[in-house]
Structures are given as C-alpha cells and as structure tokens.
Design a protein around this motif. Sequence first.
Motif, PDB file in Angstrom:
ATOM      1  N   ASP A 233       0.848  -1.183   0.000  1.00  0.00           N
ATOM      2  CA  ASP A 233       0.000   0.000   0.000  1.00  0.00           C
ATOM      3  C   ASP A 233       0.883   1.233   0.000  1.00  0.00           C
ATOM      4  OD1 ASP A 233      -2.098  -1.774   0.277  1.00  0.00           O
ATOM      5  OD2 ASP A 233      -2.412  -1.334   2.414  1.00  0.00           O
ATOM      6  N   VAL A 234       0.483   2.260  -0.731  1.00  0.00           N
ATOM      7  CA  VAL A 234       1.184   3.544  -0.725  1.00  0.00           C
ATOM      8  C   VAL A 234       0.190   4.618  -0.308  1.00  0.00           C
ATOM      9  CG1 VAL A 234       2.619   5.165  -2.007  1.00  0.00           C
ATOM     10  CG2 VAL A 234       2.604   2.753  -2.666  1.00  0.00           C
ATOM     11  N   LEU A 282      -7.428   2.566  -5.967  1.00  0.00           N
ATOM     12  CA  LEU A 282      -6.956   3.950  -5.889  1.00  0.00           C
ATOM     13  C   LEU A 282      -8.078   4.777  -5.282  1.00  0.00           C
ATOM     14  CD1 LEU A 282      -4.879   6.126  -6.425  1.00  0.00           C
ATOM     15  CD2 LEU A 282      -5.756   6.337  -8.752  1.00  0.00           C
ATOM     16  N   ASN A 283      -7.864   5.223  -4.068  1.00  0.00           N
ATOM     17  CA  ASN A 283      -8.828   6.083  -3.372  1.00  0.00           C
ATOM     18  C   ASN A 283      -8.161   7.406  -3.039  1.00  0.00           C
ATOM     19  OD1 ASN A 283     -10.837   4.055  -3.287  1.00  0.00           O
ATOM     20  ND2 ASN A 283      -9.918   3.178  -1.435  1.00  0.00           N
ATOM     21  N   LYS A 298      -3.358   0.723  -3.618  1.00  0.00           N
ATOM     22  CA  LYS A 298      -3.094  -0.658  -3.224  1.00  0.00           C
ATOM     23  C   LYS A 298      -2.654  -1.420  -4.465  1.00  0.00           C
ATOM     24  CE  LYS A 298      -6.302  -0.764   0.668  1.00  0.00           C
ATOM     25  NZ  LYS A 298      -7.366  -1.513   1.380  1.00  0.00           N
ATOM     26  N   ALA A 299      -1.499  -2.057  -4.374  1.00  0.00           N
ATOM     27  CA  ALA A 299      -0.897  -2.650  -5.568  1.00  0.00           C
ATOM     28  C   ALA A 299      -0.168  -3.936  -5.226  1.00  0.00           C
ATOM     29  CB  ALA A 299       0.066  -1.657  -6.208  1.00  0.00           C
ATOM     30  N   VAL A 335       4.432  -2.761   3.199  1.00  0.00           N
ATOM     31  CA  VAL A 335       4.302  -4.109   2.656  1.00  0.00           C
ATOM     32  C   VAL A 335       3.271  -4.860   3.495  1.00  0.00           C
ATOM     33  CG1 VAL A 335       5.477  -6.297   2.226  1.00  0.00           C
ATOM     34  CG2 VAL A 335       6.642  -4.136   1.745  1.00  0.00           C
ATOM     35  N   VAL A 336       2.244  -5.425   2.841  1.00  0.00           N
ATOM     36  CA  VAL A 336       1.173  -6.110   3.559  1.00  0.00           C
ATOM     37  C   VAL A 336       1.103  -7.600   3.217  1.00  0.00           C
ATOM     38  CG1 VAL A 336      -0.185  -4.016   3.842  1.00  0.00           C
ATOM     39  CG2 VAL A 336      -0.532  -5.439   1.817  1.00  0.00           C
TER      40      VAL A 336
END
Length: 441
Positions: A233-234, A282-283, A298-299, A335-336
């Motif tokens: 996630d960024v 993408l929010n 989120k990627a 990192v998730v």
Amino acid sequence: MTDDIARLAAGMADRLVARRRDLHRYPETAWTEFRTASLVAGALADAGYELRLGGEAVRRESMLGVPPAEELAAHMERAEAQWGDPALIGRMAGGLTGVVGELKCGEGPVVALRFDMDANDMDEARDDAHRPHREGFDSVNPGAMHACGHDGHVAIGLGVAEALAALRDRLNGTVRLIFQPGEEGVRGAGPMVDAGALDGVDYLLGGHIGFQARKTGQLVCGTDKFLATTKFDVTFTGVPAHAGAAPEQGRNALLAAACAALNMHAIPRHGQGGSRITVGVLNAGQARNVIPPNGLLKAESRGETTEINDYVFARAKDVAAGAAHMYGVDHAVAVVGRSASGGSDPELAARVRRIAEGMPFFEPSGIVDSVDLRGSEDFAVMLAEVRRQGGTGTYVMIGSDLASGHHSFHFDFDERSLAPGVELFVRCVFDCMTLPARVRA
C-alpha cells in the motif's frame, strides 16, 4: 495398509462433508480465523497431537497486513458466539491464529502437511442457483466467504489427523500438521516459518482443491512456477486548500497517486522471465472543491523469480517516490504480504503419482505430473525453507467439478473429493516415512 487407509477415509466421508459445511457457514478472513483455529486445535488435541498455538506457532513481529486491535477483538467475540473454544481463542489474541499439531511416532523422517484456513474478503451469493445458499450452509459472516476451497482443505486436514492418529502404531517418524492463517494476501506462511513450524522437516506436502484440476477424478501431482509477489500500500499525504480561491496553497495527493498508478504500469518488463504490476485500488480526495490532501494506492508486483519480483517492487517504490516529489506531498510504503517463487520437487511428485494410480477415485488419464501455477501461493515460502534445510516438497491439486471459478461469489466444489483427499495425503505420509530422513540438525 492401503486397504485400512481407504476404509478409514471412506468411513469419514459424511463427517468430512458436515465439517466442511460448518466451516463454510462461519468463514473467517486473514488473522481472524479464531473459531476455525480453535476447532482445529481442539480436534488435534483430542486425537493426541502435541499443540503449538499463539506465539509458538506464529511470530508476531513477522505478521503483515494485520487488522486493527479493535477489529481483532470483535472477531474474537464473534468466534466465541459461534461456538469457538474461549480458552483456545484466548491464546490466539492479536491474530496469532496458526496451529501446529505434531504426532511423534519414533525414529524416522519428519513429514509435514500444510492446510490453509482463511476465507476471502467478499460476500457470498444469495440465490437458489448457489448450492450453499439453497441447502442452508452459506456464510453468516458479512464480508467473508470461503470462495477458494479452504474450508475443504481444513476438513481434509482434520480427516488426515484422525486417520493418522488411528494408525500411529504403524508410523515410523514424526507427522507435523500445519494449519495456516492468511494465505489470501500471502501473509501467513512467513510468520509460521519464522516461528519454527518447518524446522527439521524432511518432506512437505500441500495442495489445493480444484484450481487447475477442474474435474472430479483429476489430480495434479506437482506444481511449478509459483510467482513471487509483494503486496503493498502507498499512502500520499498532501495539503488541502480551497480549489477556487487558493489552489496554489494546496498539495494534491490525488494527482500524486494517479501519477504513480499510471507510471507503475509503465515499468519495463524483465528480460529474464515474466513480471507483473497491478494497481488494484486507488482512493483519493474529499470534496470537489478541495485540493485533495489524501491518496491511497493498493498494488502488487509479481515475478517468475524472487529476483524479478524484487526488481519490479523496487521500481514501483521509485515511481511512488518520484510522484510524491513531483507534487510536493509526503508518501509512505507499507508491505502487507509477500511470497517467494518456487516449484515442486519432481521425485516427490512422482511418488504422489504412483500412489494416486493405485486409487480408483483418480482417473488414469486425469493424473498429471505437473502444471505451472502462474500465480502466487505462500506455500512457496515454506517449501523454500524446507529446501534450505535439505528437504523436499510438492504441491498437489485435487480435481473437483466447480460451480464457478475460484474467488467467485458462486464458488462451490464437489464434496466427493474430500475423502479421497484424506486417503491420498495419508498414503503419502506413509510412503514418505519409508524414505530416509534428509534434514539434519
């Protein structure tokens, strides 16, 4: 021996279906599998297995993508209300929902089997065309559904535990059953490896219902080309401002996030193998007349090898940093989830084939030596650890007619595959125990 195993597996067929349907009705997503894990732990203890729970099974410091504490507490309360064991659930506080059961049967190799427990973050179909709804075992937990067959995996795993306990006087070695949380999002294997769940394992077996074995009676004996992956996630943090009167005072996090999303998809492919990058969410923003101060992306990256995935992820982080700098906003990368590349060992897959050829359930023409996964599965993390120690492993796919594709809200599988799954794994354990121990302390 093979006749005894077949009789044991066939005799539990109805109970396997009942257990699968119970698990399907009460699904739990990653790190919240409190009810499921407590049922697993109770069944293993009743069968005579030594248990590792909580911090003994999952290393807290290695956990990724863990829900907030208040959410975990709510799931613990729900698990108790849905007939989970409060004493066992209490030992899993903080999301430590992995379970390891061990059956020590004298000198011999250590054979481990891994079964994933978690459900998907999605709502189940509510129409009569969907058998679980029609027959009354569809999910009662909002936002959670067993849409990948892990309910069947747990049922098989507990059937294996029961059968092996009944035959323990004929075993020579140690059986280690690993019930893993958080496979979805590739979060659970690493913390269990770090807690020592794979220490000393000579032979590792894992598998999946369906996936690339989509017909009942088929079997894939080994799986190759697990893609390495990083889920991340960024967050972009800017400055809000009046969009009409003072836009120059703002710092636009929405544009930074959009710029990053576009340019991540422009990362050059890798010449040494397949690579992937996907921005799935993408929010951003708060109102049409406010310079957006927030953005969330989120990627995931993937690679045919761990090195290729590392390349893609590193470039993605560079893109995020560049987009943040361009628009004058702050950013952070979390990192998730992560998994490695890998594949099955051909010699162990060949032994699975020989065993399956002796089982009438599997069609001879439907037994396949190996397929390429072309996806990610954190079983690869466990397999890499076993190989590092000198052991071997394989990942099988048990064929099943499917009502719909995996991760679909109409997903369902043919429950006739459950008892043969138990028989296959039990026979594989006995077969592996005829082999020498490969791992040395």
